[in-house]
Design a protein around this motif. Structure first.
Motif, PDB file in Angstrom:
ATOM      1  N   SER A   4       0.841  -1.193   0.000  1.00 17.54           N
ATOM      2  CA  SER A   4       0.000   0.000   0.000  1.00 17.54           C
ATOM      3  C   SER A   4       0.877   1.244   0.000  1.00 17.54           C
ATOM      4  CB  SER A   4      -0.942   0.004   1.210  1.00 17.54           C
ATOM      5  OG  SER A   4      -0.221   0.305   2.378  1.00 17.54           O
ATOM      6  N   VAL A   5       0.245   2.414  -0.039  1.00 23.40           N
ATOM      7  CA  VAL A   5       0.937   3.672  -0.307  1.00 23.40           C
ATOM      8  C   VAL A   5       2.002   3.982   0.736  1.00 23.40           C
ATOM      9  CG1 VAL A   5       0.609   6.152  -0.609  1.00 23.40           C
ATOM     10  CG2 VAL A   5      -1.093   4.562  -1.491  1.00 23.40           C
ATOM     11  N   LEU A  31      -5.635   5.563   2.707  1.00 19.73           N
ATOM     12  CA  LEU A  31      -4.470   5.372   1.840  1.00 19.73           C
ATOM     13  C   LEU A  31      -3.964   3.934   1.929  1.00 19.73           C
ATOM     14  CD1 LEU A  31      -2.450   8.667   2.438  1.00 19.73           C
ATOM     15  CD2 LEU A  31      -3.380   7.887   0.248  1.00 19.73           C
ATOM     16  N   ILE A  36       0.084   1.056  -4.329  1.00 28.08           N
ATOM     17  CA  ILE A  36       0.959   2.100  -4.859  1.00 28.08           C
ATOM     18  C   ILE A  36       0.760   2.242  -6.367  1.00 28.08           C
ATOM     19  CG2 ILE A  36       2.942   0.545  -5.178  1.00 28.08           C
ATOM     20  CD1 ILE A  36       3.164   4.188  -3.973  1.00 28.08           C
ATOM     21  N   VAL A  39      -2.296   4.407  -7.056  1.00 22.30           N
ATOM     22  CA  VAL A  39      -2.023   5.817  -6.770  1.00 22.30           C
ATOM     23  C   VAL A  39      -1.146   6.423  -7.852  1.00 22.30           C
ATOM     24  CG1 VAL A  39      -0.895   7.394  -5.148  1.00 22.30           C
ATOM     25  CG2 VAL A  39      -2.369   5.579  -4.294  1.00 22.30           C
ATOM     26  N   ILE A  75      -0.790  12.995  -2.520  1.00 19.40           N
ATOM     27  CA  ILE A  75      -0.961  12.645  -1.108  1.00 19.40           C
ATOM     28  C   ILE A  75      -1.170  13.946  -0.337  1.00 19.40           C
ATOM     29  CG2 ILE A  75       0.037  11.515   0.906  1.00 19.40           C
ATOM     30  CD1 ILE A  75       1.759   9.850  -1.010  1.00 19.40           C
ATOM     31  N   LEU A 418       4.877  11.352  -3.419  1.00 17.82           N
ATOM     32  CA  LEU A 418       5.111  10.359  -4.471  1.00 17.82           C
ATOM     33  C   LEU A 418       6.164  10.906  -5.436  1.00 17.82           C
ATOM     34  CD1 LEU A 418       4.082   7.584  -5.538  1.00 17.82           C
ATOM     35  CD2 LEU A 418       2.496   8.882  -6.989  1.00 17.82           C
ATOM     36  N   VAL A 423       7.102   6.502  -2.379  1.00 18.55           N
ATOM     37  CA  VAL A 423       6.668   7.509  -1.412  1.00 18.55           C
ATOM     38  C   VAL A 423       7.837   7.816  -0.487  1.00 18.55           C
ATOM     39  CG1 VAL A 423       5.071   8.052   0.456  1.00 18.55           C
ATOM     40  CG2 VAL A 423       4.254   6.827  -1.562  1.00 18.55           C
TER      41      VAL A 423
END
Length: 474
Positions: A4-5, A31, A36, A39, A75, A418, A423
């Motif tokens: 995930s992000v 989030l 990822i 996003v 973000i 990002l 990130v």
């Protein structure tokens, strides 16, 4: 399991806006439900949309690139209601003091006579306009639109970095960033309790009506732009549309009998209020630079005759001079008999001998700024400067010390950003926008600028920075 992000995100010891904000829990949870890859795809689409919509700015110093988008990071930066109330009250206090300062220095000059600020710092300032002496403005409001640059240090304290009291730019990105987020990430925003920002244009036009010339019941407003080649032209178009007023250039206006008129297909139309995005020097060739092709001859005659309102007023540049900034805590105490709600970054005024000596002795650990520049130009960041850059800075300081201030290198807060598909923490600042007529209103949130280069502290768009949507969560 798909990452995930925020998986693996490390703020590297800096104060993190996302991880430390009491209001960001719901955003972090949402989030975490996104991959990822998803996003990255939405981010690519959002930045392409910026370009397709013409949401650009111009970099004059880059011969290869005329129009660029302001890179947008998807973000968001999240502020709690309590954090925002602190910022908002501090900005209102500061703008109140700035307007009192400007009214005083163009009238009685009590502040100078009482020695709160050195007289030559004001009267010798290149932005001080003797033409404004004795001119009474509605509500004593000189700065109608202000962008106050705020940073956050390693302890989480908000500090004012500088005031932008002339023609601050960037509010269009605040609104457009929110529109992009609404389209690209409706699942993040849904029912999260965000303070709205869509009413900026209505608030601005309302404040401008409040400064109309005496006796004008139905004031006519225009936005005066230098034209399509100006770096912020997109914003001029945006604001004129948001307010529902004509966008004009100097050649569209003329002055007759100390009154301003706009040329239209139906003849001349009276103008009562100008929201101008042109610096003082270029505003009226009769009063300032004779060679200016951007302004309107005779504009200052109409202004001084009381037949025109200008936002911002002429001569406000004194208030965003970086040397005058250093005295703002004293100015607030003098006019308001209050302690500053938002503190300044510690500042050394190099025109003073002790401050110059301290700056020269500690150059490698300080940030040195020219007092009149904007956009991040001319800054030397000591800890990141080469030996040659430090030597050049030293020479400039010795040649013209009054043109510089120095400040400690603040460990700016970071936000997850990002970058190249990952990130990572990037340093951020915040420019809230305040609108003042008879009172001051602050747009909830503001422009969060991001230093996209790893380790960089310079967030200005002209120096490669980007932006984020700023969420104030009620």
């Amino acid at each position: 399991m798909t990452p995930s992000v925020l998986d693996g995100y490390d703020p590297q010891g800096f104060y993190c806006e996302m991880l430390r904000s009491p209001a960001s829990r719901a955003v972090r949870e949402r989030l975490a439900s996104l991959s990822i890859e998803a996003v990255k795809q939405r981010a690519t689409n959002a930045n392409a949309e910026l370009y397709n919509l013409g949401i650009t700015f111009t970099v004059y110093s880059d011969a290869k690139t005329i129009d660029r988008i302001l890179p947008f990071d998807v973000i968001p930066r999240v502020l709690s209601g309590e954090e925002w109330r602190h910022i908002e009250s501090g900005i209102i206090q500061r703008i109140t003091a700035i307007n009192l300062l400007l009214d005083d220095i163009y009238h009685e000059q009590h502040l100078l006579r009482d020695g709160i600020v050195p007289a030559d710092l004001i009267l010798g300032n290149r932005n001080y306009r003797p033409l404004m002496r004795g001119l009474d403005l509605p509500h004593k409001t000189y700065v109608n639109i202000c962008g106050t640059d705020i940073v956050r240090d390693e302890h989480g304290a908000f500090l004012v970095l500088e005031d932008n009291a002339r023609t601050p730019s960037g509010v269009s990105y605040v609104v457009e960033n929110r529109h992009l987020m609404l389209r690209a990430f409706p699942d993040l925003l849904d029912d999260i309790g965000l303070r709205p920002i869509e009413n900026y244009g209505a608030r601005l036009i309302s404040a401008l009506y409040e400064i109309a010339p005496a006796g004008v019941s139905d004031p006519r407003v225009v936005l005066l732009s230098p034209g399509a080649y100006n770096s912020a032209y997109f914003e001029h178009v945006f604001l004129a549309r948001e307010m529902g007023v004509p966008l004009v250039e100097g050649r569209d206006l003329l002055v007759e009998d100390d009154r301003v008129f706009m040329r239209t297909t139906g003849g001349l139309s009276r103008v009562d209020i100008i929201y101008r995005r042109i610096d003082d020097d270029y505003l009226d060739p009769d009063a300032f630079l004779p060679e200016s092709m951007l302004g309107v001859p005779g504009l200052m005659r109409a202004y001084r005759a009381g037949n025109l309102a200008l936002a911002n007023a002429v001569g406000t540049g004194v208030a965003d001079d970086k040397a005058v900034y250093a005295y703002m805590p004293r100015i607030i105490r003098y006019y308001l008999t209050e302690e500053p709600i938002l503190q300044n970054v510690e500042t050394h005024i190099c025109r003073e001998f002790d401050a110059l000596r301290y700056t020269l002795d500690n150059l490698a650990g300080l940030v040195v700024k020219p007092v009149g520049e904007a956009g991040g130009y001319g800054i030397t960041v000591g800890p990141k400067a080469s030996r040659q850059e430090l030597d050049e800075c030293r020479a400039k300081l010795l040649a013209d010390p009054s043109n510089y201030i120095s400040q400690p290198c603040v460990n700016l807060s970071v936000a997850p950003t990002l970058v190249d598909g990952r990130v990572e923490p990037r340093h951020v600042d915040l420019r809230p926008f305040a609108v003042t007529g008879s009172s001051t209103w602050v747009l909830p949130g503001g422009l969060t600028r991001v230093a996209l280069r790893r380790g960089s502290l310079v967030v200005n768009s002209s120096q490669g920075g980007g932006s984020k949507d700023t969420w104030v969560v009620a």
